[in-house]
Structures are given as C-alpha cells and as structure tokens.
Design an enzyme around this catalytic site. Sequence first.
Site, PDB file in Angstrom:
ATOM      1  N   SER A 116      32.092  33.166  50.435  1.00 42.42           N
ATOM      2  CA  SER A 116      32.049  34.463  49.750  1.00 42.42           C
ATOM      3  C   SER A 116      30.819  35.249  50.163  1.00 42.42           C
ATOM      4  O   SER A 116      29.765  34.674  50.484  1.00 42.42           O
ATOM      5  CB  SER A 116      31.989  34.218  48.243  1.00 42.42           C
ATOM      6  OG  SER A 116      31.715  35.421  47.567  1.00 42.42           O
ATOM      7  N   TYR A 140      28.158  31.027  41.048  1.00 43.03           N
ATOM      8  CA  TYR A 140      29.311  31.089  41.951  1.00 43.03           C
ATOM      9  C   TYR A 140      28.847  31.106  43.411  1.00 43.03           C
ATOM     10  O   TYR A 140      29.300  30.326  44.243  1.00 43.03           O
ATOM     11  CB  TYR A 140      30.165  32.322  41.633  1.00 43.03           C
ATOM     12  CG  TYR A 140      31.231  32.579  42.666  1.00 43.03           C
ATOM     13  CD1 TYR A 140      32.265  31.664  42.849  1.00 43.03           C
ATOM     14  CD2 TYR A 140      31.188  33.711  43.487  1.00 43.03           C
ATOM     15  CE1 TYR A 140      33.229  31.876  43.814  1.00 43.03           C
ATOM     16  CE2 TYR A 140      32.149  33.927  44.444  1.00 43.03           C
ATOM     17  CZ  TYR A 140      33.173  33.008  44.606  1.00 43.03           C
ATOM     18  OH  TYR A 140      34.119  33.218  45.574  1.00 43.03           O
ATOM     19  N   LYS A 144      29.231  28.248  46.643  1.00 38.59           N
ATOM     20  CA  LYS A 144      29.792  28.536  47.971  1.00 38.59           C
ATOM     21  C   LYS A 144      28.764  28.230  49.071  1.00 38.59           C
ATOM     22  O   LYS A 144      29.114  27.746  50.150  1.00 38.59           O
ATOM     23  CB  LYS A 144      30.263  29.996  48.039  1.00 38.59           C
ATOM     24  CG  LYS A 144      31.473  30.273  47.144  1.00 38.59           C
ATOM     25  CD  LYS A 144      32.686  29.514  47.645  1.00 38.59           C
ATOM     26  CE  LYS A 144      33.878  29.605  46.727  1.00 38.59           C
ATOM     27  NZ  LYS A 144      35.038  28.832  47.208  1.00 38.59           N
TER      28      LYS A 144
HETATM   29  N1  UFG Z   1      33.909  47.481  38.416  1.00 40.50           N
HETATM   30  C1  UFG Z   1      33.871  48.504  37.491  1.00 40.50           C
HETATM   31  N2  UFG Z   1      34.674  48.399  36.400  1.00 40.50           N
HETATM   32  C2  UFG Z   1      35.502  47.345  36.174  1.00 40.50           C
HETATM   33  C3  UFG Z   1      35.533  46.314  37.133  1.00 40.50           C
HETATM   34  C4  UFG Z   1      34.720  46.411  38.254  1.00 40.50           C
HETATM   35  O1  UFG Z   1      33.132  49.465  37.636  1.00 40.50           O
HETATM   36  O2  UFG Z   1      36.180  47.316  35.136  1.00 40.50           O
HETATM   37  C5  UFG Z   1      33.043  47.573  39.596  1.00 40.50           C
HETATM   38  C6  UFG Z   1      32.053  46.428  39.713  1.00 40.50           C
HETATM   39  O3  UFG Z   1      30.894  46.688  38.978  1.00 40.50           O
HETATM   40  C7  UFG Z   1      31.828  46.367  41.217  1.00 40.50           C
HETATM   41  C8  UFG Z   1      33.159  46.822  41.810  1.00 40.50           C
HETATM   42  O4  UFG Z   1      33.840  47.491  40.746  1.00 40.50           O
HETATM   43  O5  UFG Z   1      30.859  47.274  41.581  1.00 40.50           O
HETATM   44  C9  UFG Z   1      34.017  45.674  42.286  1.00 40.50           C
HETATM   45  O6  UFG Z   1      34.094  44.713  41.238  1.00 40.50           O
HETATM   46  P1  UFG Z   1      35.083  43.466  41.307  1.00 40.50           P
HETATM   47  O7  UFG Z   1      34.919  42.750  39.996  1.00 40.50           O
HETATM   48  O8  UFG Z   1      36.438  43.911  41.698  1.00 40.50           O
HETATM   49  O9  UFG Z   1      34.511  42.607  42.516  1.00 40.50           O
HETATM   50  P2  UFG Z   1      33.037  42.025  42.755  1.00 40.50           P
HETATM   51  O10 UFG Z   1      32.422  42.880  43.818  1.00 40.50           O
HETATM   52  O11 UFG Z   1      32.271  41.880  41.502  1.00 40.50           O
HETATM   53  O12 UFG Z   1      33.356  40.544  43.221  1.00 40.50           O
HETATM   54  C10 UFG Z   1      33.982  40.231  44.426  1.00 40.50           C
HETATM   55  C11 UFG Z   1      34.771  38.950  44.279  1.00 40.50           C
HETATM   56  C12 UFG Z   1      33.845  37.808  43.938  1.00 40.50           C
HETATM   57  C13 UFG Z   1      32.750  37.740  44.975  1.00 40.50           C
HETATM   58  C14 UFG Z   1      32.058  39.050  45.119  1.00 40.50           C
HETATM   59  C15 UFG Z   1      31.099  38.985  46.266  1.00 40.50           C
HETATM   60  O13 UFG Z   1      35.746  39.095  43.270  1.00 40.50           O
HETATM   61  O14 UFG Z   1      34.568  36.593  43.917  1.00 40.50           O
HETATM   62  O15 UFG Z   1      32.997  40.080  45.409  1.00 40.50           O
HETATM   63  O16 UFG Z   1      30.008  39.721  45.955  1.00 40.50           O
HETATM   64  F1  UFG Z   1      31.835  36.823  44.599  1.00 40.50           F
END
Ligand code: UFG
Length: 324
Positions: A116, A140, A144
């Site tokens: 990841s 997490y 990894k």
């Molecule tokens: N976000 C919002 N509102 C929401 C959900 C998400 O603004 O309701 C934002 C988050 O703050 C982030 C972006 O949208 O900035 C993407 O969020 P996600 O939860 O879709 O994905 P992440 O970037 O947090 O996580 C992903 C993978 C993880 C991995 C990570 C690597 O899902 O498994 O990328 O940094 F670890």
Amino acid sequence: MKVLITGGAGYIGSHCSRYFLEQGVDVTILDNLCEGHREAVKGDRLVVGDCGDGALLDRLFSETAFDAVVHFAAFTSVGESVAEPRKYFHNNVENMLTLLNAAVDHGTKYFVFSSSAAVFGEPTCLPIPEDHEQRPINPYGETKMIGERMLADYERAYGLHSCSFRYFNAAGDSSDSTIGESHHPETHLIPLVIQAALGKRPPLTVFGTDYDTRDGSCIRDYVHVEDLASAHYLGLKYIMEHQTSEQFNLGSENGFTVLEIIRAFEKVTGISVPYTLGDRRPGDPAALVAGNEKARELLGWKPGKSTLETILTDAYHWEMKRTY
Ligand code: UFG
C-alpha cells in the site's frame, strides 16, 4: 500455471482473479468471506477458509502444486487499524507469515503481495518514487511494510521471489458491472460520493478544507481496479522471467482533490452531489501521488482505464446495477 489467490472474493482480489482466469491461469481462491463476497467469484474456484489456518493451507498446497501465491487477504482500513492494531497485526502479519511458511514448505517459488501507499506515511516529495523512505503513520501501513520486509528476508533465505505492489487509491469497477466495490461499512470516497448523489445516504462530508493543496481538500491518486489486475499478471510474469523480486507503486501519476472528484462526478453524470465541509480525518496525509514510471518501464504496464471519467463512469454503473 497454477495460482492461489487469497482474498480473491474481495474488491481488488476479485478483479484480479477474473483477469488471471481470462489469461488462462488455473486459479484457486482462498477467502474467509469476512469481507469478500461469494457472488464475486465465478464457478467452483472458491475455498472458504483462512490464511491463518495452517492445516487447511497444508491440504491446499499438497493437493495442488501452486506455482505462485497472490496475496490480497488483509484488513485495509487505516482508521480501524489505529483503534484495533492487534486485529491488523494478527491478520496482516501473523496470517501472512503462516501463508508464507506454507508456500516455502511446499516449494512455491513466487509470491505477489498487496502492499500500500500507506507504507510511505507523509511523503517528502511528489510523485512518490519506489525508493522513497518508508515511515508509515498508522498500524495498517506498518503491517504492509513488515510484509514487504518479510518477503525480502524470505527471498534471501528460501529463494522465494516476490513482487510487492503499493496501491494508491483503488477505484472503479468492472466495465461490465458484474463485479465491483462493496465494503460494509463503506468508507471510500468514490462510492460515498455516488451513494450521496443518488440519495442512498446523507450528504458527503469533505474531510478537511485547510490542507496545503490547491483547494484545501486532500489530493489522492485514483487507479482503476482493472489496471491493478493487469499489473499483478505482468508483475508475476516479470519475477518468473527474471528470477528476481521487485516493488512497484501503482497509481496514475495524477492527483485530484476531494472537491475535484465531486465536480468530476457531477460533470460525468449530470447529477449533483450534496456535501458539507467538515474537519480533517485523523491520519490523512495531505497529498499522495504515485510515480509509476517503474511499472510502465519494467512491466510494460499501461494504466489505460485510470482516467477520472472511466473510473467514475464504471463506479456509477456498478452502483446502479450492483448485486452485492
Ligand atoms: N474522504 C472524504 N470524505 C469521506 C471519505 C473520504 O473527504 O467521507 C476523503 C479522505 O479524507 C481522503 C480521500 O477522500 O482524502 C480518499 O479517502 P479514502 O478513504 O477513499 O481513501 P484513503 O486515501 O484514506 O485510503 C486509501 C486506501 C487505504 C490505503 C491508503 C493509502 O483505502 O487502504 O489509500 O494511503 F492505505
């Protein structure tokens, strides 16, 4: 070629399993269905069980001489890993170790690993190259990073060649809408944007508007799940041909803010997205964008579906037609 795919009933694993089957690979899927979906697996290739079950692994590896293992089975929620690290170290590290031992004990030579972007933590430069320092900022990401380190040691000691893929933001769904993303609860941005737009859930909250980015919301690199699937096949072929181990970042090299994703969805579908502006979510880095030159050059990987338009169109169609 015979391949064991763990977590093959999950989101990325099911797309990869399907791609491998299309390439003529003899696939066996091992999934305990705690987050995967039986409906995501075609035919009778699914063995319901756990990677931590040494006796089951012994039986599977004795019955079939697997050339390779592709290991997706893992927990993947950053926030949950902070609240429940033991759950993450147990599944993502301890169970992976059981799987690795079964693989080397039974003479399997190749291992493809779902790593990841979380291994990098807060990046010091963008796009992030493969050799960027690894300083994960949550359990997490730690699990990894440990997985990648175990693989390096297993190659040195036991000759197990591996390919680790650091996914950035996996997104999109199969272009025929037969398999797709289905998390319970859903925490990922794109399905939440679409479900809010369709009135299936309350308005989206944009997590943070004061980041040092062009509009204050977080930047992420969204990569189509079908592009991830093809990378796994190319990566496995590469380590087989070259008898080596490699690590690759998988992303599109394009970063988009949360607000840009909302606008892009509205443009692609003509449906407006209700949202409110909220506080930062703990543990979110401001910007993550992958350097993907290594995968393109060494593997000949072409992330051709990883445009926002294709990702959002496929995700929208999946949301309309989803069966699980
Ligand atoms: N976000 C919002 N509102 C929401 C959900 C998400 O603004 O309701 C934002 C988050 O703050 C982030 C972006 O949208 O900035 C993407 O969020 P996600 O939860 O879709 O994905 P992440 O970037 O947090 O996580 C992903 C993978 C993880 C991995 C990570 C690597 O899902 O498994 O990328 O940094 F670890």
